[in-house]
Design a protein around this motif. Structure first.
Motif, PDB file in Angstrom:
ATOM      1  N   GLU A 163       0.999  -1.186   0.001  1.00  0.00           N
ATOM      2  CA  GLU A 163      -0.002   0.118   0.029  1.00  0.00           C
ATOM      3  C   GLU A 163       1.025   1.307  -0.076  1.00  0.00           C
ATOM      4  N   GLU A 164       0.378   2.305  -0.515  1.00  0.00           N
ATOM      5  CA  GLU A 164       1.085   3.608  -0.305  1.00  0.00           C
ATOM      6  C   GLU A 164       0.894   4.225   0.900  1.00  0.00           C
ATOM      7  N   ARG A 165       1.906   4.947   1.767  1.00  0.00           N
ATOM      8  CA  ARG A 165       1.922   5.826   2.684  1.00  0.00           C
ATOM      9  C   ARG A 165       2.584   7.100   2.420  1.00  0.00           C
ATOM     10  N   GLN A 166       2.232   8.085   3.056  1.00  0.00           N
ATOM     11  CA  GLN A 166       2.954   9.264   2.876  1.00  0.00           C
ATOM     12  C   GLN A 166       4.185   9.367   4.079  1.00  0.00           C
ATOM     13  N   GLY A 167       5.457   9.310   3.494  1.00  0.00           N
ATOM     14  CA  GLY A 167       6.432   9.311   4.445  1.00  0.00           C
ATOM     15  C   GLY A 167       6.937  10.460   4.580  1.00  0.00           C
TER      16      GLY A 167
END
Length: 192
Positions: A163-167
């Motif tokens: 999944e994509e997460r904001q880092g």
């Protein structure tokens, strides 16, 4: 006198590994501090094939046995018994992760030597990017500094589950297991 006290070399390694009773876990190689006895002509190729004196070790049970007395020290990889420590050569990682399954909140991996490893805070996943090709080289921590190279098909399965997460440096593609987050590449790479 113990069997491991009388045997040396390859015979000693086999005897030390066999002393661990089934179901009791791995031999406590991290507690053994024998003197370095030299090198032994064992080589682990990056695809997980073990060689002795230039010939592949064909007995899977023997490779599994040797893997239980493998230790990584600051000066390299060694097969360790209570009385001997013999350096071996490893091309990349000593193990290969050949399977992954999602079981609830955990990712469970199987290695080529039969280790079952749940990724999490103590057994992390890391991905290096090859400077020349830009291709990922993913690894799983198995135990005490020993890693498994994650095979390409298994890595593709991880990407499918990701999944994509904001880092802090932008969006990153990654995967969670047992409450730990593991990026599968540099931030922003997947949005190109």
């Amino acid at each position: 006198m113990a069997d491991t006290d009388t045997k040396t070399g390859l015979d000693g390694v086999i005897a030390a590994a066999k002393t661990q009773a089934p179901g009791r876990g791995l031999p406590p190689v991290h507690l053994w501090n024998p003197a370095h006895c030299g090198d032994i002509d064992i080589f682990i190729r990056k695809d997980g094939v073990w060689f002795h004196e230039g010939t592949p070790i064909g007995r899977e049970a023997l490779v599994r046995l040797f893997s239980t007395v493998l230790r990584k020290d600051p000066d390299g990889f060694h097969l360790v018994t209570p009385v001997e420590k013999m350096k071996i050569r490893v091309e990349d990682a000593p193990f290969v992760a050949t399977r992954v399954d999602r079981e609830g909140a955990a990712l469970k991996f199987l290695t080529n030597v039969g280790d079952e490893v749940e990724a999490g805070p103590e057994t992390g996943i890391r991905v290096e990017m090859d400077a020349d090709s830009g291709e990922p080289r993913p690894y799983l921590h198995v135990r005490r500094g020993l890693e498994a190279l994650i095979t390409r098909p298994v890595f593709y399965e991880l990407v499918e589950m990701a999944e994509e997460r904001q880092g802090p440096e932008g969006p990153e593609l990654g995967i969670e297991s047992n409450g730990a987050w593991f990026p599968l590449g540099p931030p922003g790479l997947h949005v190109l």
